[in-house]
Structure formats: structure tokens, C-alpha cells
Scaffold this motif. Structure first.
Motif, PDB file in Angstrom:
ATOM      1  N   GLY A  33       6.879 -12.502  -3.438  1.00 54.70           N
ATOM      2  CA  GLY A  33       6.265 -12.630  -4.759  1.00 54.70           C
ATOM      3  C   GLY A  33       4.784 -12.949  -4.726  1.00 54.70           C
ATOM      4  O   GLY A  33       4.205 -13.283  -5.761  1.00 54.70           O
ATOM      5  N   GLU A  34       4.143 -12.843  -3.553  1.00 52.12           N
ATOM      6  CA  GLU A  34       2.696 -13.089  -3.436  1.00 52.12           C
ATOM      7  C   GLU A  34       1.954 -11.764  -3.631  1.00 52.12           C
ATOM      8  O   GLU A  34       1.377 -11.195  -2.701  1.00 52.12           O
ATOM      9  CB  GLU A  34       2.372 -13.719  -2.078  1.00 52.12           C
ATOM     10  CG  GLU A  34       3.047 -15.058  -1.852  1.00 52.12           C
ATOM     11  CD  GLU A  34       2.660 -15.685  -0.521  1.00 52.12           C
ATOM     12  OE1 GLU A  34       1.522 -15.440  -0.048  1.00 52.12           O
ATOM     13  OE2 GLU A  34       3.484 -16.420   0.051  1.00 52.12           O
ATOM     14  N   TYR A  35       1.961 -11.302  -4.877  1.00 52.09           N
ATOM     15  CA  TYR A  35       1.473  -9.957  -5.157  1.00 52.09           C
ATOM     16  C   TYR A  35      -0.034  -9.813  -4.954  1.00 52.09           C
ATOM     17  O   TYR A  35      -0.491  -8.842  -4.334  1.00 52.09           O
ATOM     18  CB  TYR A  35       1.858  -9.554  -6.580  1.00 52.09           C
ATOM     19  CG  TYR A  35       3.332  -9.672  -6.852  1.00 52.09           C
ATOM     20  CD1 TYR A  35       4.258  -9.050  -6.022  1.00 52.09           C
ATOM     21  CD2 TYR A  35       3.820 -10.431  -7.923  1.00 52.09           C
ATOM     22  CE1 TYR A  35       5.618  -9.156  -6.258  1.00 52.09           C
ATOM     23  CE2 TYR A  35       5.177 -10.534  -8.170  1.00 52.09           C
ATOM     24  CZ  TYR A  35       6.079  -9.904  -7.336  1.00 52.09           C
ATOM     25  OH  TYR A  35       7.424 -10.026  -7.570  1.00 52.09           O
TER      26      TYR A  35
ATOM     27  N   TYR B 282       2.747   8.090  -7.393  1.00 49.19           N
ATOM     28  CA  TYR B 282       2.747   8.707  -8.725  1.00 49.19           C
ATOM     29  C   TYR B 282       3.471   7.804  -9.729  1.00 49.19           C
ATOM     30  O   TYR B 282       3.057   7.700 -10.890  1.00 49.19           O
ATOM     31  CB  TYR B 282       3.426  10.075  -8.686  1.00 49.19           C
ATOM     32  CG  TYR B 282       2.574  11.175  -8.099  1.00 49.19           C
ATOM     33  CD1 TYR B 282       1.334  11.504  -8.652  1.00 49.19           C
ATOM     34  CD2 TYR B 282       3.011  11.916  -7.001  1.00 49.19           C
ATOM     35  CE1 TYR B 282       0.557  12.507  -8.125  1.00 49.19           C
ATOM     36  CE2 TYR B 282       2.237  12.931  -6.465  1.00 49.19           C
ATOM     37  CZ  TYR B 282       1.020  13.226  -7.031  1.00 49.19           C
ATOM     38  OH  TYR B 282       0.244  14.232  -6.510  1.00 49.19           O
ATOM     39  N   TYR B 283       4.538   7.165  -9.286  1.00 52.08           N
ATOM     40  CA  TYR B 283       5.278   6.286 -10.199  1.00 52.08           C
ATOM     41  C   TYR B 283       4.408   5.134 -10.683  1.00 52.08           C
ATOM     42  O   TYR B 283       4.368   4.836 -11.882  1.00 52.08           O
ATOM     43  CB  TYR B 283       6.536   5.754  -9.510  1.00 52.08           C
ATOM     44  CG  TYR B 283       7.205   4.646 -10.294  1.00 52.08           C
ATOM     45  CD1 TYR B 283       7.696   4.873 -11.577  1.00 52.08           C
ATOM     46  CD2 TYR B 283       7.315   3.359  -9.768  1.00 52.08           C
ATOM     47  CE1 TYR B 283       8.290   3.853 -12.308  1.00 52.08           C
ATOM     48  CE2 TYR B 283       7.914   2.342 -10.492  1.00 52.08           C
ATOM     49  CZ  TYR B 283       8.395   2.585 -11.758  1.00 52.08           C
ATOM     50  OH  TYR B 283       8.967   1.577 -12.488  1.00 52.08           O
ATOM     51  N   VAL B 284       3.694   4.479  -9.770  1.00 47.54           N
ATOM     52  CA  VAL B 284       2.831   3.366 -10.174  1.00 47.54           C
ATOM     53  C   VAL B 284       1.710   3.869 -11.085  1.00 47.54           C
ATOM     54  O   VAL B 284       1.366   3.220 -12.079  1.00 47.54           O
ATOM     55  CB  VAL B 284       2.244   2.646  -8.947  1.00 47.54           C
ATOM     56  CG1 VAL B 284       1.317   1.520  -9.393  1.00 47.54           C
ATOM     57  CG2 VAL B 284       3.339   2.076  -8.079  1.00 47.54           C
TER      58      VAL B 284
ATOM     59  N   LYS C 104       3.992  -5.967   2.886  1.00 45.31           N
ATOM     60  CA  LYS C 104       5.354  -5.849   2.349  1.00 45.31           C
ATOM     61  C   LYS C 104       6.071  -7.194   2.382  1.00 45.31           C
ATOM     62  O   LYS C 104       6.797  -7.548   1.444  1.00 45.31           O
ATOM     63  CB  LYS C 104       6.146  -4.810   3.137  1.00 45.31           C
ATOM     64  CG  LYS C 104       7.560  -4.577   2.606  1.00 45.31           C
ATOM     65  CD  LYS C 104       8.249  -3.472   3.383  1.00 45.31           C
ATOM     66  CE  LYS C 104       9.655  -3.213   2.829  1.00 45.31           C
ATOM     67  NZ  LYS C 104      10.545  -4.367   3.002  1.00 45.31           N
ATOM     68  N   SER C 105       5.884  -7.968   3.456  1.00 42.90           N
ATOM     69  CA  SER C 105       6.512  -9.286   3.528  1.00 42.90           C
ATOM     70  C   SER C 105       5.991 -10.202   2.425  1.00 42.90           C
ATOM     71  O   SER C 105       6.738 -10.995   1.851  1.00 42.90           O
ATOM     72  CB  SER C 105       6.276  -9.912   4.903  1.00 42.90           C
ATOM     73  OG  SER C 105       4.913 -10.273   5.084  1.00 42.90           O
TER      74      SER C 105
ATOM     75  N   TYR D  30       0.963  -1.117  -6.355  1.00 40.06           N
ATOM     76  CA  TYR D  30       2.104  -1.784  -6.977  1.00 40.06           C
ATOM     77  C   TYR D  30       1.929  -3.303  -6.941  1.00 40.06           C
ATOM     78  O   TYR D  30       2.262  -4.001  -7.907  1.00 40.06           O
ATOM     79  CB  TYR D  30       3.389  -1.370  -6.275  1.00 40.06           C
ATOM     80  CG  TYR D  30       4.652  -1.753  -7.019  1.00 40.06           C
ATOM     81  CD1 TYR D  30       4.754  -1.612  -8.401  1.00 40.06           C
ATOM     82  CD2 TYR D  30       5.766  -2.238  -6.333  1.00 40.06           C
ATOM     83  CE1 TYR D  30       5.905  -1.956  -9.080  1.00 40.06           C
ATOM     84  CE2 TYR D  30       6.930  -2.582  -6.999  1.00 40.06           C
ATOM     85  CZ  TYR D  30       6.986  -2.432  -8.375  1.00 40.06           C
ATOM     86  OH  TYR D  30       8.141  -2.780  -9.042  1.00 40.06           O
ATOM     87  N   ALA D  31       1.386  -3.816  -5.837  1.00 43.02           N
ATOM     88  CA  ALA D  31       1.123  -5.251  -5.730  1.00 43.02           C
ATOM     89  C   ALA D  31       0.093  -5.683  -6.773  1.00 43.02           C
ATOM     90  O   ALA D  31       0.243  -6.731  -7.417  1.00 43.02           O
ATOM     91  CB  ALA D  31       0.639  -5.591  -4.328  1.00 43.02           C
ATOM     92  N   MET D  32      -0.960  -4.874  -6.953  1.00 43.93           N
ATOM     93  CA  MET D  32      -1.970  -5.197  -7.966  1.00 43.93           C
ATOM     94  C   MET D  32      -1.365  -5.179  -9.366  1.00 43.93           C
ATOM     95  O   MET D  32      -1.639  -6.054 -10.189  1.00 43.93           O
ATOM     96  CB  MET D  32      -3.133  -4.204  -7.891  1.00 43.93           C
ATOM     97  CG  MET D  32      -4.122  -4.461  -6.784  1.00 43.93           C
ATOM     98  SD  MET D  32      -5.505  -3.283  -6.826  1.00 43.93           S
ATOM     99  CE  MET D  32      -6.277  -3.694  -8.397  1.00 43.93           C
ATOM    100  N   TYR D  33      -0.548  -4.173  -9.637  1.00 40.94           N
ATOM    101  CA  TYR D  33       0.068  -4.070 -10.953  1.00 40.94           C
ATOM    102  C   TYR D  33       0.948  -5.296 -11.234  1.00 40.94           C
ATOM    103  O   TYR D  33       0.865  -5.902 -12.308  1.00 40.94           O
ATOM    104  CB  TYR D  33       0.898  -2.788 -11.037  1.00 40.94           C
ATOM    105  CG  TYR D  33       1.649  -2.639 -12.331  1.00 40.94           C
ATOM    106  CD1 TYR D  33       1.014  -2.149 -13.472  1.00 40.94           C
ATOM    107  CD2 TYR D  33       2.997  -2.984 -12.436  1.00 40.94           C
ATOM    108  CE1 TYR D  33       1.700  -2.018 -14.677  1.00 40.94           C
ATOM    109  CE2 TYR D  33       3.689  -2.856 -13.628  1.00 40.94           C
ATOM    110  CZ  TYR D  33       3.030  -2.375 -14.743  1.00 40.94           C
ATOM    111  OH  TYR D  33       3.709  -2.257 -15.936  1.00 40.94           O
TER     112      TYR D  33
END
Length: 357
Positions: A108-110, A205-207, A102-103, A144-147
Motif C-alpha cells: 500500500g506504499e503507492y 492502456y487500462y490505467v 511491486k513489493s 498505477y501506483a501514482m493513480y
């Protein structure tokens, strides 16, 4: 703020079809019969903002905050202590690796965030399968990070293509068509399996809906409509999910079912107003926003209403609604009203830039 006041609301709206079209299925009626309690909404919004922030949904969290400060000031003192206690119950207990990821997301380091939630990879351009010990929060965060990593890489590639001197327009077209989020197929496969195993929460589900929306229609995949609705049933205060659902083409049957399921929820009314605005139905949009600004008192809160007063302030201080009403007046060529709305909005929020151009 000068607003047109309406009693009855016409809730017919067109399907959200990117390609256009002249279909106008009816979304639902009798919205005027719904009432809300500002104190209850304040509690729900405060809890929702914490959850949205925990899930790194920054724009949805900002939108919810704008509606929170839009509620009448008089409810703040009465509910503050209750709200904090209520919201603390929704704080997620994260593992050490999830806290680290999360940090990284917040910085922005997805790709880095996705990698620490995955099995070891052989190459930096590849995201390995997810770790076996991830919670449903970890599954969401990794997906979400991958997306976002794929979207970030896609934007960089588009910028590089624009800076290149292409030899012909055909080669530019071919390069542009191949420039897509490279993680979508992997995410589609992994999240589909997670959904079948019942390992997704509302945000998972949202992602998954985002991924399906990018790939839809593809035979054999889940419907993005279905997946977004699963997310909204579990957590209706994710405005981003409503916006992404609004981008999808729908039928009149689907719109009626959406109304029957969510018609009494305040978020559905924000969604309806947005759909009217997108379809250039400015007058209908103002009607719905007017309903959100001043809500008829419910029986449970009627004792708080002044004598002979039918309407009570609801989102009367919302900068989001003020902006949308101003834009709607502009599209109706009511330039004086639009200018007054924008001037008042700028006076109250001089640093807010959304749609001020």
C-alpha cells in the motif's frame, strides 16, 4: 439453486449514463448461438489470474478466481498440469527496481512505489518523470501506483474536510470541488505520450483509460472508450476494465461495434448481464446469467454431454453469479427465490460478504 431457465435471450440494454436517461440502444443479438468449452476457459482464467496478480489488480484477480472455482469440478484433474505449464509462459520477467516497486505496491506504499520508478525528485509531494529505462510493465506499475497514491491522498483530504468545522456551506462546497486526484494531469500527459510511442501494454492502456475517465470530456484528449477497448483487445479477462467501460455513456453504434468485436467472448456476456442489472432489467440479467451457468454444448465438446442433454454446466459453482441472480430475484420481488439463493450461497461461502446485506 432455483433459477428460471430461458432459451432465447433478449440482449437489448440501455447505455450506461451516470446522469440517467431514457435511451436504450440495442447492444447485440444472437448471443444464444455462442458456445464455450469449460476446459479452455479454465486454462485462460488460470493464466489471466497470474497476470492480474502480477499487475496488482487485486479485485479483478479475485473476480477471475471466483469464476475459476465456478467451473465444473470434473475439469480439474484433466487439465491441471497443462494449465500450470500454460500459465508459466505468462510470467513477467521484472527488473530489480520493478520487483521492489511491486513489493511496495502490495504494502500500500503507492507514492513510494511510483517514486522508485521515477527520476529523482526535489520534493516528496512531487513525482518526477519516469525513468528512461522502464519496460512497458514498469510504465504501467508506476502509472498505477501514482493513480492509487492520488486516490489515497484524495480520500485522506476528504476525511480531513469532514472533520473540520466549516464556516459556511459555500466554503465546504468549494473545498470539496477542489479535492481531486492531483496526479491526473501529469498522468494524462505522460500516458498520452507513451501511447503515441506505442509503449503501453494492455494494463497501461487500462490505467490510461482510468485517468481519461476521470477527466473526460476534455477537448484534445483521447477517448476513454477507445483506450479501454485497446486494453480489452489485448487482454479481455480484466473485469475491472469492463466495469469502467460500463460506467461510460455509449451510443447504439458503439454498443453494436462492441458486440461485433467481443460478442463471442465469455467476458462480453458477463458485461451484458452487469449492464442489465445496473439498468434494473433484472429478468434480462437472469437470462444471461442462466446462459453462463449452463451453456449449450459446442460441437467440439458434445461427446462429453449426456444423451438428450442440451445444456452443460459452465460457471455452475460461481459465487459471483449466484449472488447476482439472488439480487435480481429480489428486485423482481421474488423474495422466496431470492432468500433460497442467499441461504444456499451463505451455506457454501459463509465468509463471503459481497452484497449479503
Amino acid at each position: 439453486m432455483p433459477l428460471k431457465r430461458h432459451i432465447m435471450i433478449d440482449t437489448a440494454a440501455s447505455p450506461r449514463d451516470k446522469k440517467g436517461g431514457d435511451q436504450t440502444p440495442k447492444i447485440g443479438d444472437h448471443i444464444v448461438d455462442v458456445s464455450w468449452n469449460a476446459t479452455e476457459i479454465r486454462q485462460e482464467l488460470q493464466s489471466a489470474i497470474i497476470r492480474l496478480s502480477q499487475h496488482c489488480l487485486k479485485l479483478a484477480a479475485k473476480w477471475a478466481c471466483e469464476q475459476l472455482i465456478g467451473l465444473p469440478d470434473e475439469t480439474i484433474v484433466k487439465t491441471t498440469n497443462v494449465n500450470i505449464e500454460y500459465s508459466n509462459k505468462n510470467i513477467i520477467k521484472m527488473t530489480s527496481i520493478e520487483l521492489y516497486a511491486k513489493s511496495l505496491m502490495e504494502l500500500g506504499e503507492y507514492a513510494h512505489a511510483a517514486a522508485v520508478l521515477s527520476q529523482p525528485a526535489s520534493h516528496v509531494t512531487v513525482i518526477a518523470p519516469p525513468r528512461a529505462d522502464l519496460t512497458n510493465y514498469g510504465i504501467f506499475l508506476r502509472a498505477y501506483a501514482m493513480y492509487l497514491a492520488g486516490e489515497q491522498r484524495q480520500s485522506q483530504q476528504q476525511l480531513e474536510l469532514q472533520q473540520q468545522d466549516a464556516s459556511s456551506s459555500s466554503s465546504r462546497s468549494k473545498s470539496s470541488s477542489q479535492n481531486k486526484n492531483s496526479f491526473l494531469p501529469q498522468l494524462c500527459n505522460e500516458l498520452g505520450k507513451a501511447m503515441e510511442a506505442d509503449k503501453l501494454n494492455a494494463f497501461g492502456y487500462y490505467v490510461y483509460g482510468l485517468v481519461l475517465k476521470e477527466r473526460w470530456p476534455v477537448k484534445g484528449l483521447h477517448s476513454p472508450h477507445e483506450v479501454f477497448l485497446k486494453s480489452l483487445r489485448l487482454f479481455p479477462y480484466n473485469w475491472s476494465a469492463w466495469l469502467d467501460y460500463a460506467d461510460l455513456p455509449t451510443s447504439s453504434t458503439m454498443d453494436e461495434e462492441l458486440y461485433r468485436e467481443f460478442g463471442s467472448h465469455v467476458m462480453y456476456h458477463f458485461y451484458i448481464a452487469h449492464c442489465h442489472a445496473v439498468q434494473q432489467q433484472a429478468e434480462q440479467a437472469i437470462q444471461v446469467y442462466d446462459r453462463l451457468l449452463f451453456c449449450p454444448c459446442s460441437s467440439s465438446s458434445r461427446s462429453n454431454c449426456k444423451e438428450n442433454e442440451e445444456d452443460a454446466p459452465l460457471f455452475c459453482n460461481s459465487p459471483y453469479i449466484a449472488t447476482k441472480v439472488a439480487v435480481a430475484h429480489y428486485h423482481l420481488r421474488e423474495f422466496h427465490l431470492a432468500q433460497n439463493c442467499f441461504v444456499q450461497l451463505h451455506t457454501r461461502n459463509p465468509y463471503r460478504l459481497d452484497e449479503m446485506d
